[in-house]
Design a protein around this motif. Structure first.
Motif, PDB file in Angstrom:
ATOM      1  N   GLU A   1       0.838  -1.204   0.000  1.00 39.76           N
ATOM      2  CA  GLU A   1       0.000   0.000   0.000  1.00 39.76           C
ATOM      3  C   GLU A   1       0.876   1.259   0.000  1.00 39.76           C
ATOM      4  O   GLU A   1       0.519   2.282  -0.544  1.00 39.76           O
ATOM      5  CB  GLU A   1      -0.886   0.019   1.260  1.00 39.76           C
ATOM      6  CG  GLU A   1      -1.944  -1.084   1.301  1.00 39.76           C
ATOM      7  CD  GLU A   1      -2.986  -0.966   0.209  1.00 39.76           C
ATOM      8  OE1 GLU A   1      -3.297   0.168  -0.201  1.00 39.76           O
ATOM      9  OE2 GLU A   1      -3.484  -2.012  -0.254  1.00 39.76           O
ATOM     10  N   ASN A   2       2.011   1.134   0.674  1.00 42.23           N
ATOM     11  CA  ASN A   2       2.888   2.281   0.912  1.00 42.23           C
ATOM     12  C   ASN A   2       4.018   2.285  -0.117  1.00 42.23           C
ATOM     13  O   ASN A   2       4.797   1.322  -0.209  1.00 42.23           O
ATOM     14  CB  ASN A   2       3.418   2.153   2.352  1.00 42.23           C
ATOM     15  CG  ASN A   2       4.345   3.271   2.754  1.00 42.23           C
ATOM     16  OD1 ASN A   2       5.041   3.864   1.942  1.00 42.23           O
ATOM     17  ND2 ASN A   2       4.387   3.539   4.045  1.00 42.23           N
ATOM     18  N   LYS A   3       4.130   3.367  -0.894  1.00 47.15           N
ATOM     19  CA  LYS A   3       5.038   3.390  -2.047  1.00 47.15           C
ATOM     20  C   LYS A   3       6.293   4.233  -1.825  1.00 47.15           C
ATOM     21  O   LYS A   3       6.914   4.697  -2.780  1.00 47.15           O
ATOM     22  CB  LYS A   3       4.287   3.916  -3.263  1.00 47.15           C
ATOM     23  CG  LYS A   3       3.021   3.129  -3.575  1.00 47.15           C
ATOM     24  CD  LYS A   3       2.394   3.551  -4.879  1.00 47.15           C
ATOM     25  CE  LYS A   3       1.762   4.929  -4.788  1.00 47.15           C
ATOM     26  NZ  LYS A   3       1.005   5.265  -6.004  1.00 47.15           N
ATOM     27  N   VAL A   4       6.656   4.447  -0.549  1.00 43.45           N
ATOM     28  CA  VAL A   4       7.849   5.254  -0.256  1.00 43.45           C
ATOM     29  C   VAL A   4       8.866   4.359   0.441  1.00 43.45           C
ATOM     30  O   VAL A   4       8.659   3.937   1.580  1.00 43.45           O
ATOM     31  CB  VAL A   4       7.504   6.489   0.610  1.00 43.45           C
ATOM     32  CG1 VAL A   4       8.674   7.462   0.618  1.00 43.45           C
ATOM     33  CG2 VAL A   4       6.251   7.187   0.101  1.00 43.45           C
ATOM     34  N   PHE A   5       9.964   4.040  -0.270  1.00 48.27           N
ATOM     35  CA  PHE A   5      10.920   3.036   0.191  1.00 48.27           C
ATOM     36  C   PHE A   5      12.244   3.666   0.652  1.00 48.27           C
ATOM     37  O   PHE A   5      12.622   4.744   0.195  1.00 48.27           O
ATOM     38  CB  PHE A   5      11.247   2.041  -0.939  1.00 48.27           C
ATOM     39  CG  PHE A   5      10.057   1.342  -1.551  1.00 48.27           C
ATOM     40  CD1 PHE A   5       8.832   1.266  -0.892  1.00 48.27           C
ATOM     41  CD2 PHE A   5      10.168   0.750  -2.803  1.00 48.27           C
ATOM     42  CE1 PHE A   5       7.739   0.606  -1.466  1.00 48.27           C
ATOM     43  CE2 PHE A   5       9.090   0.092  -3.390  1.00 48.27           C
ATOM     44  CZ  PHE A   5       7.875   0.026  -2.721  1.00 48.27           C
ATOM     45  N   LEU A   6      12.941   2.925   1.505  1.00 48.63           N
ATOM     46  CA  LEU A   6      14.288   3.312   1.922  1.00 48.63           C
ATOM     47  C   LEU A   6      15.299   2.682   0.967  1.00 48.63           C
ATOM     48  O   LEU A   6      15.290   1.476   0.755  1.00 48.63           O
ATOM     49  CB  LEU A   6      14.561   2.821   3.345  1.00 48.63           C
ATOM     50  CG  LEU A   6      15.997   2.963   3.864  1.00 48.63           C
ATOM     51  CD1 LEU A   6      16.385   4.427   4.028  1.00 48.63           C
ATOM     52  CD2 LEU A   6      16.183   2.224   5.187  1.00 48.63           C
TER      53      LEU A   6
ATOM     54  N   GLY B   1      19.428  11.272   8.789  1.00 51.00           N
ATOM     55  CA  GLY B   1      19.092  12.275   9.801  1.00 51.00           C
ATOM     56  C   GLY B   1      17.666  12.787   9.678  1.00 51.00           C
ATOM     57  O   GLY B   1      17.255  13.696  10.385  1.00 51.00           O
ATOM     58  N   ASN B   2      16.907  12.191   8.764  1.00 49.38           N
ATOM     59  CA  ASN B   2      15.548  12.674   8.502  1.00 49.38           C
ATOM     60  C   ASN B   2      14.587  11.518   8.192  1.00 49.38           C
ATOM     61  O   ASN B   2      13.962  11.479   7.131  1.00 49.38           O
ATOM     62  CB  ASN B   2      15.578  13.677   7.331  1.00 49.38           C
ATOM     63  CG  ASN B   2      14.216  14.296   7.066  1.00 49.38           C
ATOM     64  OD1 ASN B   2      13.374  14.361   7.951  1.00 49.38           O
ATOM     65  ND2 ASN B   2      13.997  14.725   5.851  1.00 49.38           N
ATOM     66  N   PRO B   3      14.449  10.556   9.118  1.00 49.81           N
ATOM     67  CA  PRO B   3      13.534   9.438   8.859  1.00 49.81           C
ATOM     68  C   PRO B   3      12.070   9.875   8.753  1.00 49.81           C
ATOM     69  O   PRO B   3      11.242   9.147   8.224  1.00 49.81           O
ATOM     70  CB  PRO B   3      13.748   8.517  10.070  1.00 49.81           C
ATOM     71  CG  PRO B   3      14.276   9.418  11.147  1.00 49.81           C
ATOM     72  CD  PRO B   3      15.093  10.450  10.443  1.00 49.81           C
ATOM     73  N   TRP B   4      11.763  11.083   9.225  1.00 51.56           N
ATOM     74  CA  TRP B   4      10.387  11.616   9.174  1.00 51.56           C
ATOM     75  C   TRP B   4       9.917  11.829   7.739  1.00 51.56           C
ATOM     76  O   TRP B   4       8.739  11.970   7.482  1.00 51.56           O
ATOM     77  CB  TRP B   4      10.311  12.945   9.939  1.00 51.56           C
ATOM     78  CG  TRP B   4      10.697  12.802  11.358  1.00 51.56           C
ATOM     79  CD1 TRP B   4       9.891  12.446  12.408  1.00 51.56           C
ATOM     80  CD2 TRP B   4      12.012  12.970  11.919  1.00 51.56           C
ATOM     81  NE1 TRP B   4      10.627  12.382  13.569  1.00 51.56           N
ATOM     82  CE2 TRP B   4      11.928  12.703  13.299  1.00 51.56           C
ATOM     83  CE3 TRP B   4      13.258  13.312  11.385  1.00 51.56           C
ATOM     84  CZ2 TRP B   4      13.020  12.772  14.152  1.00 51.56           C
ATOM     85  CZ3 TRP B   4      14.360  13.381  12.225  1.00 51.56           C
ATOM     86  CH2 TRP B   4      14.235  13.108  13.604  1.00 51.56           C
TER      87      TRP B   4
ATOM     88  N   LEU C   1      14.908   0.173  11.600  1.00 53.65           N
ATOM     89  CA  LEU C   1      13.818   0.200  12.590  1.00 53.65           C
ATOM     90  C   LEU C   1      13.306   1.623  12.824  1.00 53.65           C
ATOM     91  O   LEU C   1      12.105   1.854  12.965  1.00 53.65           O
ATOM     92  CB  LEU C   1      14.292  -0.418  13.912  1.00 53.65           C
ATOM     93  CG  LEU C   1      14.490  -1.940  13.893  1.00 53.65           C
ATOM     94  CD1 LEU C   1      15.208  -2.403  15.149  1.00 53.65           C
ATOM     95  CD2 LEU C   1      13.148  -2.670  13.741  1.00 53.65           C
ATOM     96  N   ILE C   2      14.233   2.585  12.832  1.00 58.56           N
ATOM     97  CA  ILE C   2      13.852   3.998  13.008  1.00 58.56           C
ATOM     98  C   ILE C   2      12.997   4.452  11.817  1.00 58.56           C
ATOM     99  O   ILE C   2      11.974   5.129  11.975  1.00 58.56           O
ATOM    100  CB  ILE C   2      15.114   4.885  13.156  1.00 58.56           C
ATOM    101  CG1 ILE C   2      15.825   4.622  14.494  1.00 58.56           C
ATOM    102  CG2 ILE C   2      14.793   6.365  12.989  1.00 58.56           C
ATOM    103  CD1 ILE C   2      15.144   5.152  15.736  1.00 58.56           C
ATOM    104  N   CYS C   3      13.397   4.064  10.603  1.00 64.74           N
ATOM    105  CA  CYS C   3      12.635   4.450   9.397  1.00 64.74           C
ATOM    106  C   CYS C   3      11.269   3.766   9.360  1.00 64.74           C
ATOM    107  O   CYS C   3      10.289   4.362   8.925  1.00 64.74           O
ATOM    108  CB  CYS C   3      13.426   4.111   8.136  1.00 64.74           C
ATOM    109  SG  CYS C   3      14.907   5.132   7.934  1.00 64.74           S
TER     110      CYS C   3
END
Length: 325
Positions: free
Chosen positions: A10-15, A230-233, A28-30
């Motif tokens: 469902e979620n299309k934003v990957f690391l 530095g920006n997992p948000w 885990l933080i992401c």
């Protein structure tokens, strides 16, 4: 929704996979910030076949992380095929092949983005991995080796013909490394030429960047690398925007400091104090970037060797900043 093989997301934003960055604590933080799929650091296929202990440690996946993609690299079809068989025993949902890494120590062996210079060998590698994997296989590439050999569309077509389930493309050549500007046009061009999902990568640092790359390329998902440092948000904020059209505020100073402490705690638990405190120096630098008087604190933290002292220094810095407000 995006479908990668038999996997529905469902979620299309990957690391994005990043060597020395996307270890278990950072993933885990992401994940806490609503990242759609996590990628491990890249795994050397030969080291995996030789049962290397450090490589196996990098493959530790926790229940809280799923879905996870493991990225392997190598240019020997036999080793890559064997690595794919070994990965069938692991709990990751997706197996990814690296043909994008620009690092000299990787490309000098013909691996990473160097494989794009040899489409025939690239095809053999792709076939070997797809044949031996029980999981959907994806591929990450760059635009090409240099400006004179831009062949991403050709490689993308070969990949689709070999049974690759999705393709991620970073809009830079190997020679560019991370300099200049990512070319999003090549992402759109690939999208027009293949029918498997295309994941756009390169220069997504803000919610607006995410909106623009989707609008410009029509890609099916977004992969974020340096933009998450530095920006997992960024994952939560992009997802929120895609669902509501509203841009959430940037994280507060307290959120940044508290998350950096939580990240450090996870790193100590995973790697031990000695390694974690040193490894976390770069991450803490990224969390503090742009904050008032952060250079001084960063320099001080770079000299500290104790977990407790780093936490104390970060809390003291937060108190000072809040008092100065």
């Amino acid at each position: 929704m995006i479908k990668i093989g038999n996997l529905e997301l469902e979620n299309k934003v990957f690391l994005s996979p990043m060597a020395g960055v996307t270890d278990l604590p950072f993933r885990l933080i992401c994940k806490e910030q609503n990242c759609g799929m996590l990628y491990t650091e890249m795994i050397n296929a030969k080291a995996l076949c030789y049962d290397d202990e450090n490589t196996k440690k990098m493959l530790k996946i926790e229940d809280a992380e799923h879905p996870v993609a493991v990225q392997i690299f190598g240019s020997d079809p036999e080793f890559m095929g064997r690595a794919a068989q070994i990965m069938n025993e692991y709990p990751n949902e997706v197996l990814d092949i690296n043909m994008g890494c620009p690092a000299p120590k990787v490309v000098k062996n013909g691996d990473g983005s160097a494989l794009m210079k040899n489409p025939k060998l690239a095809e053999e590698v792709l076939k070997a991995v797809v044949k031996n994997s029980d999981k959907p296989v994806t591929l990450k590439i760059r635009k090409g080796w240099d400006d004179n050999s831009i062949n991403a569309v050709e490689i993308a077509k070969i990949a689709e013909a070999c049974g690759i389930s999705a393709l991620a493309i970073h809009g830079r050549t190997r020679e560019q490394y991370y300099s200049g500007k990512a070319d999003w046009d090549i992402i759109g061009e690939i999208k027009k030429n293949i029918s498997i999902p295309v994941i756009g990568n390169g220069d997504v640092f803000t919610v607006e960047d995410a909106r623009n790359i989707l609008d410009k390329t029509n890609c099916d998902a977004i992969m974020i690398g340096r933009g998450a440092q530095g920006n997992p948000w960024i994952f939560k904020r992009i997802n929120h925007y895609m669902q509501t059209g509203e841009i959430l505020p940037e994280p507060t100073l307290e959120e940044k400091i508290n998350t950096s402490i939580k990240h450090l705690d996870l790193a100590v638990k995973e790697h031990g104090e000695y390694v974690a405190v040193r490894e976390m120096r770069k991450h803490i630098g990224w969390y503090l970037k742009g904050l008032k008087n952060s250079a001084r604190v960063r320099d001080e933290i770079n000299k500290i060797e104790s977990h407790e002292e780093v936490v104390s220094k970060l809390r003291e810095y937060m108190e000072d900043c809040l008092t100065l407000k």
